[in-house]
Write a protein that holds these residues in place. Structure first.
Motif, PDB file in Angstrom:
ATOM      1  N   ASN A 165       0.806  -1.140   0.062  1.00  0.00           N
ATOM      2  CA  ASN A 165       0.067  -0.026  -0.055  1.00  0.00           C
ATOM      3  C   ASN A 165       1.087   1.230  -0.253  1.00  0.00           C
ATOM      4  OD1 ASN A 165      -2.236   1.657   0.293  1.00  0.00           O
ATOM      5  ND2 ASN A 165      -2.161   1.908   2.242  1.00  0.00           N
ATOM      6  N   ASN A 166       0.959   1.997  -1.099  1.00  0.00           N
ATOM      7  CA  ASN A 166       1.933   2.929  -1.431  1.00  0.00           C
ATOM      8  C   ASN A 166       1.077   4.498  -1.046  1.00  0.00           C
ATOM      9  OD1 ASN A 166       4.305   1.702  -2.793  1.00  0.00           O
ATOM     10  ND2 ASN A 166       2.554   1.001  -4.052  1.00  0.00           N
ATOM     11  N   ILE A 167      -0.227   4.345  -0.596  1.00  0.00           N
ATOM     12  CA  ILE A 167      -0.737   5.635  -0.444  1.00  0.00           C
ATOM     13  C   ILE A 167      -0.949   5.833   0.924  1.00  0.00           C
ATOM     14  CG2 ILE A 167      -1.628   5.390  -2.905  1.00  0.00           C
ATOM     15  CD1 ILE A 167      -4.318   5.202  -1.690  1.00  0.00           C
ATOM     16  N   PRO A 168      -1.476   6.747   1.496  1.00  0.00           N
ATOM     17  CA  PRO A 168      -1.782   7.096   2.716  1.00  0.00           C
ATOM     18  C   PRO A 168      -3.431   6.791   3.010  1.00  0.00           C
ATOM     19  CG  PRO A 168      -1.799   9.334   1.679  1.00  0.00           C
ATOM     20  CD  PRO A 168      -1.236   8.131   0.548  1.00  0.00           C
ATOM     21  N   VAL A 169      -3.872   5.546   2.792  1.00  0.00           N
ATOM     22  CA  VAL A 169      -5.091   5.174   3.260  1.00  0.00           C
ATOM     23  C   VAL A 169      -4.638   3.980   4.290  1.00  0.00           C
ATOM     24  CG1 VAL A 169      -6.753   3.548   2.681  1.00  0.00           C
ATOM     25  CG2 VAL A 169      -6.461   5.541   1.387  1.00  0.00           C
ATOM     26  N   PHE A 170      -4.998   3.916   5.525  1.00  0.00           N
ATOM     27  CA  PHE A 170      -4.553   3.054   6.389  1.00  0.00           C
ATOM     28  C   PHE A 170      -5.193   1.631   6.448  1.00  0.00           C
ATOM     29  CE2 PHE A 170      -4.148   7.399   8.762  1.00  0.00           C
ATOM     30  CZ  PHE A 170      -3.047   7.891   8.123  1.00  0.00           C
ATOM     31  N   ILE A 171      -4.318   0.689   5.980  1.00  0.00           N
ATOM     32  CA  ILE A 171      -4.631  -0.461   5.926  1.00  0.00           C
ATOM     33  C   ILE A 171      -3.836  -1.394   6.879  1.00  0.00           C
ATOM     34  CG2 ILE A 171      -5.003  -2.553   4.272  1.00  0.00           C
ATOM     35  CD1 ILE A 171      -6.166  -0.470   2.089  1.00  0.00           C
ATOM     36  N   ALA A 172      -2.482  -1.466   6.350  1.00  0.00           N
ATOM     37  CA  ALA A 172      -1.451  -2.159   7.180  1.00  0.00           C
ATOM     38  C   ALA A 172      -1.490  -1.712   8.655  1.00  0.00           C
ATOM     39  CB  ALA A 172      -0.188  -1.979   6.550  1.00  0.00           C
ATOM     40  N   SER A 173      -1.759  -0.427   8.781  1.00  0.00           N
ATOM     41  CA  SER A 173      -1.650   0.161  10.018  1.00  0.00           C
ATOM     42  C   SER A 173      -2.906   0.243  10.913  1.00  0.00           C
ATOM     43  CB  SER A 173      -1.111   1.701  10.113  1.00  0.00           C
ATOM     44  OG  SER A 173      -1.990   2.515   9.362  1.00  0.00           O
ATOM     45  N   ASN A 174      -4.012  -0.509  10.304  1.00  0.00           N
ATOM     46  CA  ASN A 174      -5.347  -0.525  10.782  1.00  0.00           C
ATOM     47  C   ASN A 174      -5.303  -1.873  11.359  1.00  0.00           C
ATOM     48  OD1 ASN A 174      -8.185  -1.757  10.696  1.00  0.00           O
ATOM     49  ND2 ASN A 174      -8.697   0.530  10.126  1.00  0.00           N
ATOM     50  N   PRO A 175      -5.550  -2.144  12.683  1.00  0.00           N
ATOM     51  CA  PRO A 175      -5.526  -3.127  13.626  1.00  0.00           C
ATOM     52  C   PRO A 175      -6.482  -4.119  12.696  1.00  0.00           C
ATOM     53  CG  PRO A 175      -5.624  -1.675  15.243  1.00  0.00           C
ATOM     54  CD  PRO A 175      -5.754  -0.890  13.615  1.00  0.00           C
ATOM     55  N   GLU A 176      -7.732  -3.772  12.468  1.00  0.00           N
ATOM     56  CA  GLU A 176      -8.710  -4.943  11.872  1.00  0.00           C
ATOM     57  C   GLU A 176      -8.299  -5.298  10.470  1.00  0.00           C
ATOM     58  OE1 GLU A 176     -12.673  -3.062  11.537  1.00  0.00           O
ATOM     59  OE2 GLU A 176     -12.692  -2.499  13.617  1.00  0.00           O
ATOM     60  N   ILE A 188       1.342  -8.053   4.014  1.00  0.00           N
ATOM     61  CA  ILE A 188       1.081  -6.594   3.615  1.00  0.00           C
ATOM     62  C   ILE A 188       2.207  -5.600   3.974  1.00  0.00           C
ATOM     63  CG2 ILE A 188      -0.334  -6.116   5.460  1.00  0.00           C
ATOM     64  CD1 ILE A 188      -1.910  -4.359   4.117  1.00  0.00           C
ATOM     65  N   ILE A 189       2.679  -4.576   3.138  1.00  0.00           N
ATOM     66  CA  ILE A 189       3.573  -3.482   3.443  1.00  0.00           C
ATOM     67  C   ILE A 189       2.864  -2.191   3.429  1.00  0.00           C
ATOM     68  CG2 ILE A 189       5.778  -2.580   2.888  1.00  0.00           C
ATOM     69  CD1 ILE A 189       6.879  -5.432   2.209  1.00  0.00           C
ATOM     70  N   GLY A 190       2.837  -1.449   4.397  1.00  0.00           N
ATOM     71  CA  GLY A 190       2.446  -0.331   4.389  1.00  0.00           C
ATOM     72  C   GLY A 190       2.322   0.668   5.446  1.00  0.00           C
ATOM     73  N   ASP A 191       1.861   1.772   5.947  1.00  0.00           N
ATOM     74  CA  ASP A 191       1.093   2.468   4.771  1.00  0.00           C
ATOM     75  C   ASP A 191       1.938   4.067   4.261  1.00  0.00           C
ATOM     76  OD1 ASP A 191      -1.075   0.823   4.855  1.00  0.00           O
ATOM     77  OD2 ASP A 191      -1.478   1.755   6.697  1.00  0.00           O
ATOM     78  N   ASP A 192       1.814   4.175   3.185  1.00  0.00           N
ATOM     79  CA  ASP A 192       2.350   5.580   2.624  1.00  0.00           C
ATOM     80  C   ASP A 192       3.668   5.400   2.442  1.00  0.00           C
ATOM     81  OD1 ASP A 192       2.175   7.993   1.471  1.00  0.00           O
ATOM     82  OD2 ASP A 192       1.679   8.967   3.575  1.00  0.00           O
ATOM     83  N   ILE A 193       4.210   5.377   1.238  1.00  0.00           N
ATOM     84  CA  ILE A 193       5.677   5.074   0.903  1.00  0.00           C
ATOM     85  C   ILE A 193       6.358   6.423   1.286  1.00  0.00           C
ATOM     86  CG2 ILE A 193       5.359   5.743  -1.717  1.00  0.00           C
ATOM     87  CD1 ILE A 193       7.180   3.640  -2.466  1.00  0.00           C
ATOM     88  N   LYS A 194       7.525   6.011   1.696  1.00  0.00           N
ATOM     89  CA  LYS A 194       8.490   7.139   1.939  1.00  0.00           C
ATOM     90  C   LYS A 194       9.418   7.151   0.538  1.00  0.00           C
ATOM     91  CE  LYS A 194       9.730   6.368   6.574  1.00  0.00           C
ATOM     92  NZ  LYS A 194      10.711   5.819   7.633  1.00  0.00           N
ATOM     93  N   ALA A 195       9.731   8.518   0.091  1.00  0.00           N
ATOM     94  CA  ALA A 195      10.486   8.800  -1.036  1.00  0.00           C
ATOM     95  C   ALA A 195      11.998   8.375  -0.655  1.00  0.00           C
ATOM     96  CB  ALA A 195      10.415  10.144  -1.567  1.00  0.00           C
ATOM     97  N   GLN A 196      12.828   7.958  -1.425  1.00  0.00           N
ATOM     98  CA  GLN A 196      13.985   7.942  -1.460  1.00  0.00           C
ATOM     99  C   GLN A 196      14.878   8.847  -0.876  1.00  0.00           C
ATOM    100  OE1 GLN A 196      16.166   7.053  -5.146  1.00  0.00           O
ATOM    101  NE2 GLN A 196      17.901   6.288  -4.158  1.00  0.00           N
ATOM    102  N   LEU A 197      14.982  10.336  -1.226  1.00  0.00           N
ATOM    103  CA  LEU A 197      15.216  11.257  -0.354  1.00  0.00           C
ATOM    104  C   LEU A 197      14.219  12.481  -0.469  1.00  0.00           C
ATOM    105  CD1 LEU A 197      17.807  11.867   1.145  1.00  0.00           C
ATOM    106  CD2 LEU A 197      18.778  13.175  -0.745  1.00  0.00           C
ATOM    107  N   GLY A 198      13.123  12.199  -0.025  1.00  0.00           N
ATOM    108  CA  GLY A 198      12.050  13.275  -0.179  1.00  0.00           C
ATOM    109  C   GLY A 198      11.711  14.182   1.102  1.00  0.00           C
ATOM    110  N   ALA A 199      10.842  15.071   1.047  1.00  0.00           N
ATOM    111  CA  ALA A 199      10.463  15.741   2.204  1.00  0.00           C
ATOM    112  C   ALA A 199      10.521  15.224   3.553  1.00  0.00           C
ATOM    113  CB  ALA A 199       9.400  16.655   1.912  1.00  0.00           C
ATOM    114  N   THR A 200       9.661  14.182   3.583  1.00  0.00           N
ATOM    115  CA  THR A 200       9.280  13.483   4.774  1.00  0.00           C
ATOM    116  C   THR A 200      10.760  12.910   5.492  1.00  0.00           C
ATOM    117  OG1 THR A 200       6.931  13.145   4.370  1.00  0.00           O
ATOM    118  CG2 THR A 200       7.874  11.832   5.882  1.00  0.00           C
ATOM    119  N   ILE A 201      11.146  12.167   4.577  1.00  0.00           N
ATOM    120  CA  ILE A 201      12.472  11.279   5.249  1.00  0.00           C
ATOM    121  C   ILE A 201      13.528  12.267   5.893  1.00  0.00           C
ATOM    122  CG2 ILE A 201      13.505  11.063   2.811  1.00  0.00           C
ATOM    123  CD1 ILE A 201      13.878   8.715   5.828  1.00  0.00           C
TER     124      ILE A 201
END
Length: 363
Positions: A165-176, A188-201
């Protein structure tokens, strides 16, 4: 011969960069600059093959993936022009909440042109995943696509296909959802991919540095501008709730002390069409040093947004396949923490890197 069959939902700029990258690095045709791992658990980029794809844009549906990735409104950098046909035709997907109403107010070259083809059913998507022997399903839907993401997550669950899950919809991090993937024996791997060298990292690493060097972070902002469909989609702030949570928590989780809400602002700020897929981040951090003496840091980061995530996606695909090979189910915490902004379990990036390397090396 080892191989990884992937299916892609959403043939936008990120998918374009991923598919270009698979050709660029195939069989050692180019150097490995830009990859965090050339060989990951015995898998190389050349082992990844696109075997199924879905989109809802009329300019992409019905085309080979190799052609669809260059169709409008895609506007990312073309760094690999010569891509052999994949033999995989983009199929009409499900719209649900994947297309925001305000997108219809913009020029066709900038927005989605929804195809009039019959939408795929859940049974049809599951059948394709099974018939193509898909190993990993990549979710590249627009931000805010909660219902559409859950639709494809359901399909992955029933087909027994690993979900990234590359986008910020919470599935992997949602307990259910996490429990459902665990019970189904599906990674499952997620949620919301970090860029290689982006603003968030960059923001996370600097926040962690403040904490480790004893500098109190008093307030901070991260303002981002861009001109791709992602920024146009997010100009409707009603689609931003999960994105702002994801980006903010990614930074808050590594701070020495959690900031008050009024002292932290992180999120997309404006749509600037002529920037295309170039993303510009304006970052400011204010803090207190020894003796309470104030300091501040300002940084401007300019990156091509979609290629910035593609190398990370290649590693996520391979980690998902390793988990599937090893019979590991549910959220893959090490990979999620290292590659994503909103994992089930947050870690600092140095600890997450150690954890993911241990996961890769494990027998």
């Amino acid at each position: 011969m080892k191989s990884i069959n992937i299916a892609i939902v959403g043939i936008g700029n990120c998918a374009s960069s991923l598919v270009q990258g698979l050709s660029h690095y195939r069989d050692g045709a180019n150097d490995t600059v830009g990859l965090m791992h050339w060989d990951l658990g015995g898998y190389r980029p050349s082992d990844i093959h696109v075997v199924a794809a879905w989109d809802v844009d009329a300019r992409k549906v019905g085309k080979d993936v190799a052609d669809a990735i260059f169709a409008k409104p895609n506007c990312t950098a073309v760094f690999c022009e010569s891509i052999e046909p994949t033999g995989t035709t983009v199929q009409m997907g499900r719209i649900l909440d994947g297309v925001a109403e305000h997108m219809a107010d913009f020029n066709d070259d900038r927005t989605f042109v929804v195809a009039k083809d019959r939408e795929a059913t859940k049974e049809e998507v599951i059948r394709v995943l099974r018939e193509t022997q898909t190993d990993v399903l990549m979710n590249y839907l627009p931000v805010g696509s909660q219902e559409a993401s859950e639709f494809y997550a359901e399909c992955a669950l029933e087909a027994g296909v690993a979900f990234v899950n590359n986008i910020p919809v919470f599935i992997a991090s949602n307990p259910e959802w996490a429990d459902r993937f665990t019970a189904a024996g599906v990674p499952i791997i997620g949620d919301d991919i970090k860029a290689q060298l982006g603003a968030t990292i960059v923001h996370r690493v600097l926040t962690d540095l403040f904490a480790k060097r004893g500098v109190k972070l008093d307030r901070t902002y991260q303002l981002n501008t861009g001109g791709n469909t992602d920024f146009l989609n997010m100009s409707n702030h009603r689609r931003l709730a999960s994105k702002k949570i994801s980006k903010t928590e990614a930074v808050q989780s590594v701070a020495a002390e959690r900031l008050e809400d009024e002292n932290v602002h992180i999120g997309p700020s404006d749509y600037v069409p002529w920037q295309n897929d170039n993303k510009v981040c304006f970052l400011r951090m204010e803090g207190s040093m020894f003796g309470g003496v104030p300091m501040n840091l300002e940084l401007r980061l300019s990156v091509e947004d979609s290629p910035n995530s593609a190398g990370v996606a290649i590693d996520m695909i391979r980690c998902a396949k390793l988990a599937k090979d090893r019979g590991i189910a549910g959220p893959i915490d090490a990979a999620s923490a290292y590659f994503c902004k909103h994992p089930r379990t947050q870690m600092t990036d140095d600890l997450a890197q150690t954890a993911v390397e241990a996961f890769i090396a494990a027998a």
